[in-house]
Design a protein around this motif. Structure first.
Motif, PDB file in Angstrom:
ATOM      1  N   PRO A  87       0.822  -1.230   0.000  1.00 27.36           N
ATOM      2  CA  PRO A  87       0.000   0.000   0.000  1.00 27.36           C
ATOM      3  C   PRO A  87       0.849   1.270   0.000  1.00 27.36           C
ATOM      4  O   PRO A  87       0.508   2.252  -0.666  1.00 27.36           O
ATOM      5  CB  PRO A  87      -0.795  -0.112   1.303  1.00 27.36           C
ATOM      6  CG  PRO A  87      -0.800  -1.544   1.653  1.00 27.36           C
ATOM      7  CD  PRO A  87       0.460  -2.137   1.108  1.00 27.36           C
ATOM      8  N   GLU A  88       1.958   1.237   0.799  1.00 33.30           N
ATOM      9  CA  GLU A  88       2.785   2.445   0.906  1.00 33.30           C
ATOM     10  C   GLU A  88       3.499   2.797  -0.395  1.00 33.30           C
ATOM     11  O   GLU A  88       4.002   3.902  -0.548  1.00 33.30           O
ATOM     12  CB  GLU A  88       3.787   2.318   2.060  1.00 33.30           C
ATOM     13  CG  GLU A  88       4.710   1.115   2.018  1.00 33.30           C
ATOM     14  CD  GLU A  88       4.195  -0.079   2.802  1.00 33.30           C
ATOM     15  OE1 GLU A  88       2.961  -0.301   2.788  1.00 33.30           O
ATOM     16  OE2 GLU A  88       5.020  -0.784   3.414  1.00 33.30           O
TER      17      GLU A  88
ATOM     18  N   ALA B 294      -4.940   6.106  -2.128  1.00 29.86           N
ATOM     19  CA  ALA B 294      -5.170   6.498  -0.731  1.00 29.86           C
ATOM     20  C   ALA B 294      -6.547   6.000  -0.338  1.00 29.86           C
ATOM     21  O   ALA B 294      -7.480   6.064  -1.133  1.00 29.86           O
ATOM     22  CB  ALA B 294      -5.080   8.003  -0.574  1.00 29.86           C
TER      23      ALA B 294
ATOM     24  N   MET C 116      -2.623  12.001  17.863  1.00 29.44           N
ATOM     25  CA  MET C 116      -2.193  13.178  17.092  1.00 29.44           C
ATOM     26  C   MET C 116      -3.397  14.105  16.927  1.00 29.44           C
ATOM     27  O   MET C 116      -4.542  13.635  16.882  1.00 29.44           O
ATOM     28  CB  MET C 116      -1.738  12.761  15.690  1.00 29.44           C
ATOM     29  CG  MET C 116      -0.583  11.804  15.640  1.00 29.44           C
ATOM     30  SD  MET C 116      -0.202  11.462  13.901  1.00 29.44           S
ATOM     31  CE  MET C 116       0.929  10.091  14.095  1.00 29.44           C
TER      32      MET C 116
ATOM     33  N   PHE D  33       0.968  13.765   8.614  1.00 24.50           N
ATOM     34  CA  PHE D  33       1.820  12.581   8.832  1.00 24.50           C
ATOM     35  C   PHE D  33       2.455  12.069   7.530  1.00 24.50           C
ATOM     36  O   PHE D  33       3.668  11.863   7.454  1.00 24.50           O
ATOM     37  CB  PHE D  33       0.987  11.480   9.492  1.00 24.50           C
ATOM     38  CG  PHE D  33       1.781  10.276   9.915  1.00 24.50           C
ATOM     39  CD1 PHE D  33       2.724  10.365  10.922  1.00 24.50           C
ATOM     40  CD2 PHE D  33       1.591   9.041   9.300  1.00 24.50           C
ATOM     41  CE1 PHE D  33       3.454   9.254  11.317  1.00 24.50           C
ATOM     42  CE2 PHE D  33       2.311   7.928   9.688  1.00 24.50           C
ATOM     43  CZ  PHE D  33       3.244   8.033  10.696  1.00 24.50           C
ATOM     44  N   GLY D  34       1.640  11.892   6.520  1.00 23.44           N
ATOM     45  CA  GLY D  34       2.145  11.381   5.235  1.00 23.44           C
ATOM     46  C   GLY D  34       3.113  12.351   4.582  1.00 23.44           C
ATOM     47  O   GLY D  34       4.093  11.940   3.943  1.00 23.44           O
TER      48      GLY D  34
ATOM     49  N   LYS E 106       5.062  14.485   6.191  1.00 23.57           N
ATOM     50  CA  LYS E 106       6.321  14.445   6.939  1.00 23.57           C
ATOM     51  C   LYS E 106       7.168  13.264   6.477  1.00 23.57           C
ATOM     52  O   LYS E 106       8.395  13.365   6.367  1.00 23.57           O
ATOM     53  CB  LYS E 106       6.050  14.337   8.439  1.00 23.57           C
ATOM     54  CG  LYS E 106       5.628  15.647   9.065  1.00 23.57           C
ATOM     55  CD  LYS E 106       5.377  15.478  10.554  1.00 23.57           C
ATOM     56  CE  LYS E 106       4.824  16.763  11.154  1.00 23.57           C
ATOM     57  NZ  LYS E 106       4.287  16.571  12.497  1.00 23.57           N
ATOM     58  N   LEU E 107       6.501  12.123   6.225  1.00 27.67           N
ATOM     59  CA  LEU E 107       7.241  10.946   5.756  1.00 27.67           C
ATOM     60  C   LEU E 107       7.889  11.213   4.398  1.00 27.67           C
ATOM     61  O   LEU E 107       8.903  10.623   4.059  1.00 27.67           O
ATOM     62  CB  LEU E 107       6.300   9.744   5.637  1.00 27.67           C
ATOM     63  CG  LEU E 107       5.733   9.196   6.943  1.00 27.67           C
ATOM     64  CD1 LEU E 107       4.709   8.102   6.671  1.00 27.67           C
ATOM     65  CD2 LEU E 107       6.837   8.649   7.836  1.00 27.67           C
ATOM     66  N   ARG E 108       7.282  12.129   3.641  1.00 26.56           N
ATOM     67  CA  ARG E 108       7.847  12.482   2.330  1.00 26.56           C
ATOM     68  C   ARG E 108       8.873  13.599   2.448  1.00 26.56           C
ATOM     69  O   ARG E 108       9.335  14.129   1.454  1.00 26.56           O
ATOM     70  CB  ARG E 108       6.718  12.887   1.380  1.00 26.56           C
ATOM     71  CG  ARG E 108       5.946  11.676   0.879  1.00 26.56           C
ATOM     72  CD  ARG E 108       4.549  12.042   0.390  1.00 26.56           C
ATOM     73  NE  ARG E 108       3.814  10.878  -0.084  1.00 26.56           N
ATOM     74  CZ  ARG E 108       3.265   9.947   0.718  1.00 26.56           C
ATOM     75  NH1 ARG E 108       3.389  10.058   2.015  1.00 26.56           N
ATOM     76  NH2 ARG E 108       2.616   8.919   0.214  1.00 26.56           N
TER      77      ARG E 108
ATOM     78  N   ARG F 269      -6.766  13.748   4.982  1.00 25.04           N
ATOM     79  CA  ARG F 269      -5.500  13.023   5.145  1.00 25.04           C
ATOM     80  C   ARG F 269      -5.133  12.287   3.848  1.00 25.04           C
ATOM     81  O   ARG F 269      -3.956  12.149   3.529  1.00 25.04           O
ATOM     82  CB  ARG F 269      -5.642  12.021   6.295  1.00 25.04           C
ATOM     83  CG  ARG F 269      -4.393  11.278   6.630  1.00 25.04           C
ATOM     84  CD  ARG F 269      -4.576  10.434   7.858  1.00 25.04           C
ATOM     85  NE  ARG F 269      -5.565   9.376   7.681  1.00 25.04           N
ATOM     86  CZ  ARG F 269      -5.924   8.520   8.643  1.00 25.04           C
ATOM     87  NH1 ARG F 269      -5.406   8.632   9.846  1.00 25.04           N
ATOM     88  NH2 ARG F 269      -6.814   7.585   8.411  1.00 25.04           N
ATOM     89  N   CYS F 270      -6.139  11.863   3.121  1.00 18.83           N
ATOM     90  CA  CYS F 270      -5.870  11.173   1.855  1.00 18.83           C
ATOM     91  C   CYS F 270      -5.561  12.164   0.738  1.00 18.83           C
ATOM     92  O   CYS F 270      -4.548  12.022   0.041  1.00 18.83           O
ATOM     93  CB  CYS F 270      -7.086  10.332   1.455  1.00 18.83           C
ATOM     94  SG  CYS F 270      -7.258   8.858   2.456  1.00 18.83           S
TER      95      CYS F 270
ATOM     96  N   LEU G 118      -2.200  14.079   0.035  1.00 19.40           N
ATOM     97  CA  LEU G 118      -1.070  13.383  -0.590  1.00 19.40           C
ATOM     98  C   LEU G 118      -1.206  13.346  -2.114  1.00 19.40           C
ATOM     99  O   LEU G 118      -0.356  12.781  -2.800  1.00 19.40           O
ATOM    100  CB  LEU G 118      -0.963  11.951  -0.038  1.00 19.40           C
ATOM    101  CG  LEU G 118      -0.741  11.849   1.468  1.00 19.40           C
ATOM    102  CD1 LEU G 118      -0.825  10.407   1.935  1.00 19.40           C
ATOM    103  CD2 LEU G 118       0.610  12.437   1.843  1.00 19.40           C
TER     104      LEU G 118
END
Lengths: 284, 351
Positions: free
Chosen positions: B72-73, B78, B90, B98-99, B101-103, B146-147, B150
Motif C-alpha cells: 500500500p505504501e 489512498a 495526534m 503525517f504522510g 512528513k514521511l515524504r 488526510r488522503c 497526498l
C-alpha cells in the motif's frame, strides 16, 4: 421524600463498604501506621520515648543497606526492561494474528500465572543451576563454559521475568485494543513502513498501558521476596530478603520496619503514577 | 488522475472465493461505486486495489503499470476507511501532515498543504483539535483530507459514511462528489446503500457473491437491471412468479404477451410503474388494498393480487384509497426474468 431516599441510599452505601473498610483499617492501616510511627521513635532505658530519624540515617549511611537498595533498583529496572522487550512483541503478534499458533503462544505466556513462585524458583534452580538441565544440554552440543546465573544478580531477574510475564502480557494485550487494524493500515497507506508504524503509531497509543505495566510491576518487583530469596545472591541482596533477615535473624524489627517504609515510599511513587493513570482514563 | 484496470482478479481464502473473475476498467477522473450486500466481495476488491490484500490471481494496473505486487505504501492510492482510522494521539493537523512528513517536505510546505486540505473539507481552523473532540462527520472529513493532501492518483473509500446518520451521510456524499469533481481524482467508493451509489456514482458496479452482476450508469442500472438480483437489490421491485403458456404470461392475474417459450418466469414491476385503475384494462389484474403507508410526498399502497401475492404501489396523496378497497393494477412498464436473467422488457403499455 427525595432527601429521605438519598439518605437511605447513602446509608446502604456505607453499610456496603463498612465491613471491608473496617477490616482494612484494623488489619492493615492501623498496624502499618503503628509500625511507621515506631520507626520514628527511640525508647530510652528509662522507658521515655523520643522522636528520631536515626534508623533512616543508619540505612542511608550503611554501605551494605545502600548496596541492597541499589541492587533492588537494578533488578527492578532490568526485569522491567526485559518484561516489556519480551511481552510487547508478543502482545502485538497476538493482537494482529488469529491462528492456532497465536493461541498456543498466548497459553504459554499466561501459563506462569498458574504456577506458584516457590515452584518456579525450584524449577529454575533445577534448570539453570549448576549441573542443571540447561548446562547438560549445552554440554551435549559442545558448549562447556556455561556459567550458571543461579545465586548471581541475574538469577532473580530470570525468575521475576518468568513470574511477571502473564500480568504484563495481559495489560499490554488489553492496551493493544486501542491500536486498530485500520489505524495501522491507514499509516501504511500514507507511506509508513513497519518501523515508523511501531515508533509513531503503536508506541504512542500504548503509552498509558506501558505506564500501568511499569507502575504495577515496579510495586511487585521491588518488594518481591520468594524468587530473590531462592535464586539471588546472599550479598548484596534485594530488599525483600534483607527485610526478612533483619527481622528474624538479626532481630531488629524496628530497623526492618524502617527498611519496609523506605521500600513502601519508593513503591508509592509508582502507586501514585498508577492512580493518576486510572484517573486520567476515567476523565476520557 | 489515473486509469485503474482490474484483470481477472480472484481472491480465495482456502476453498472460499471472496471475489472471482473480476475484470473492470475505471476511467481517469471517474467515480465508480462498488455496490452490493454484505459478503459480496466489494470491500475485498477495494482492499486489493489499495494493496491491503494480494489477489490469488489476476492483476491491478494503474495507468498501465502493474502494481499487483506493490505494498500500500508504494501505490499511488489512498484509502478512506469506514471507521475513520484517525490516530487519536495526534491532533487534526498532525494526522493530515503525517504522510507529508514521511515524504520529508519542508515545514512551510506541509503547513500550506494541510491548511489547503482543511479548507477543502470545510474544517478551516480545526488543526489543533484532537480527533476525539470531533463529531463523526468531522472525523471522516479529516480522514478524507488526510488522503487528498497526498494527491493520490486513485482515492479509495470503504463505506466511509456507514457510521453516520442519514442527513449527515447525504450532506457528506454531496461534498465528496464536489471535492472529487474539483480535483478530478479517480475514485472508487464502496457502499451497500443503493441510494448512495445512485446519488454520486458516474458508474455503479453491482456485486453479489464475489462477482460482478452489472456495470452501468445509475439510471441504466435502475431502469434496465440485467438480472433478478440487480432488479431486487436496486430500489424496490415487485417480483411476481408466473407461468408462460403459448406466448402469454400469467402472473397472479397479470396477463402479458411475451415472446418466450412455455415455462416458469418472473414478472418484475417497480412500485412506481404500477398504476391504480378503477376498472379492468388490457393486462391489468384485480387486487385488494391491505395497507397504506404515508411518506409525505407519496403513499405506498400494499395490495394482494389473487389473494396471495403481495405487491407495493406508489400512489399520489390525492386519490381516495382505503384498506379493503378493490382496485385494478396496470403495469406501465415491466420486465420478465427467466432463470434469473432479464429476457423481456416492455415499454409503456396502453392502459
Amino acid at each position: 421524600m427525595g432527601s429521605e431516599g438519598t439518605s437511605t441510599r447513602n446509608l446502604k452505601g456505607l453499610l456496603l463498604i463498612g465491613p471491608p473498610l473496617a477490616v482494612m483499617v484494623c488489619l492493615l492501616l492501623y498496624p502499618a501506621g503503628v509500625s511507621i510511627v515506631q520507626t520514628l521513635q527511640e525508647t530510652a532505658a528509662d522507658g521515655s520515648v523520643s522522636w528520631s530519624l536515626a534508623r533512616y540515617h543508619r540505612f542511608f549511611t550503611d554501605p551494605y543497606s545502600v548496596a541492597n537498595y541499589v541492587r533492588t533498583v537494578w533488578t527492578t529496572v532490568v526485569t522491567l526492561i526485559l518484561l516489556i522487550a519480551i511481552c510487547l512483541p508478543i502482545a502485538i503478534y497476538l493482537h494482529f494474528t488469529r491462528s492456532r499458533l497465536a493461541a498456543v503462544v498466548q497459553a504459554l505466556a499466561l501459563f506462569p500465572m498458574f504456577v506458584p513462585g516457590i515452584i518456579v524458583a525450584y524449577a529454575l534452580i533445577r534448570y539453570i543451576g549448576p549441573n542443571g538441565l540447561l548446562q547438560s544440554l549445552l554440554e551435549v552440543v559442545g558448549f562447556n563454559s556455561y556459567s550458571s546465573p543461579y545465586l548471581t544478580p541475574w538469577g532473580p531477574v530470570i525468575g521475576l521475568v518468568w513470574d511477571h510475564m502473564p500480568l504484563t502480557l495481559l495489560i499490554l494485550t488489553a492496551g493493544m485494543a486501542k491500536v486498530s487494524q485500520e489505524a495501522i493500515e491507514a499509516a501504511r497507506d500514507v507511506g509508513a513502513g513497519y518501523v515508523v508504524i511501531f515508533h509513531r503509531i503503536i508506541l504512542p497509543l500504548m503509552v498509558e498501558s506501558l505506564l500501568v505495566v511499569m507502575a504495577l510491576n515496579v510495586i511487585s518487583l521491588f518488594g518481591s521476596f520468594v524468587i530473590p530469596y531462592m535464586l539471588g545472591p546472599a550479598s548484596p541482596e534485594m530488599m525483600g530478603p534483607y527485610m526478612l533477615r533483619t527481622f528474624s535473624e538479626v532481630r531488629q524489627p524496628d530497623f526492618a520496619a524502617a527498611q519496609a517504609v523506605i521500600t513502601f515510599l519508593t513503591c508509592s511513587v509508582f502507586g501514585i503514577l498508577y492512580v493518576v493513570m486510572l484517573t486520567r482514563k476515567q476523565d476520557v | 488522475m489515473a486509469k485503474l484496470e482490474l484483470k481477472g482478479i480472484e481472491k480465495r481464502y482456502g476453498n472460499m472465493a471472496a471475489v472471482s473473475d473480476i475484470s473492470l476498467e475505471i476511467a481517469s477522473g471517474e467515480l465508480v461505486c462498488l455496490l452490493g450486500p454484505s459478503g459480496s466481495g466489494k470491500s475485498t476488491l477495494l482492499r486489493i486495489m489499495g494493496g491491503f490484500e494480494k489477489p490469488t490471481a489476476g492483476s491491478v494496473l494503474i495507468d498501465g503499470v502493474d502494481v499487483t505486487a506493490s505494498a500500500p505504501e508504494n501505490r499511488p492510492t489512498a484509502m478512506v476507511f469506514q471507521s475513520h482510522a484517525l490516530w487519536t494521539h495526534m491532533n487534526v493537523f498532525e494526522n493530515i501532515a503525517f504522510g507529508l512528513k514521511l515524504r520529508k517536505l519542508s515545514r512551510a510546505e506541509i503547513a500550506r498543504k494541510v491548511d489547503a486540505a482543511l479548507d477543502l473539507v470545510g474544517l478551516t481552523g480545526y488543526g489543533k483539535r484532537s480527533p476525539l473532540r470531533l463529531s463523526g462527520g468531522q472525523q471522516q472529513r479529516v480522514a478524507i483530507a488526510r488522503c487528498i493532501v497526498l494527491e493520490p492518483k486513485i482515492l479509495l473509500m470503504d463505506e466511509p459514511f456507514a457510521s453516520l446518520d442519514q442527513h449527515l451521510r447525504e450532506r457528506l456524499r454531496e461534498e465528496v462528489r464536489n471535492i472529487q469533481r474539483e480535483l478530478g481524482i479517480t475514485t472508487v467508493f464502496v457502499t451497500h446503500g443503493q441510494d448512495e451509489a445512485l446519488a454520486i456514482a458516474d458508474r455503479v458496479v453491482v456485486m453479489s457473491v464475489g462477482k460482478i452482476n452489472q456495470v452501468g450508469g445509475p439510471a441504466d442500472i435502475y431502469a434496465q437491471p440485467q438480472d433478478k438480483f440487480v432488479a431486487g437489490f436496486i430500489g424496490a421491485m415487485n417480483m411476481i412468479d408466473g407461468h408462460v403458456s403459448s406466448g402469454v404470461m400469467d402472473a397472479a392475474g397479470f396477463k402479458v404477451s411475451v415472446p418466450l417459450p412455455d415455462g416458469e418466469a418472473t414478472l418484475a414491476v417497480r412500485p412506481e410503474k404500477l398504476a391504480i385503475a378503477a376498472q379492468a384494462g388490457g393486462i391489468s389484474a384485480s387486487a385488494k388494498i391491505t395497507r397504506i403507508v404515508h411518506f409525505g410526498a407519496y403513499r405506498t399502497v400494499e395490495a394482494t393480487t389473487d389473494g396471495i401475492n403481495r405487491v407495493k404501489i406508489h400512489a399520489d396523496t390525492e386519490t381516495v384509497l382505503e384498506p379493503g378497497q378493490d382496485i385494478f393494477l396496470d403495469p406501465v412498464h415491466f420486465s420478465v426474468f427467466k432463470d434469473g436473467h432479464d429476457v423481456f422488457r416492455s415499454a409503456a403499455v396502453s392502459r
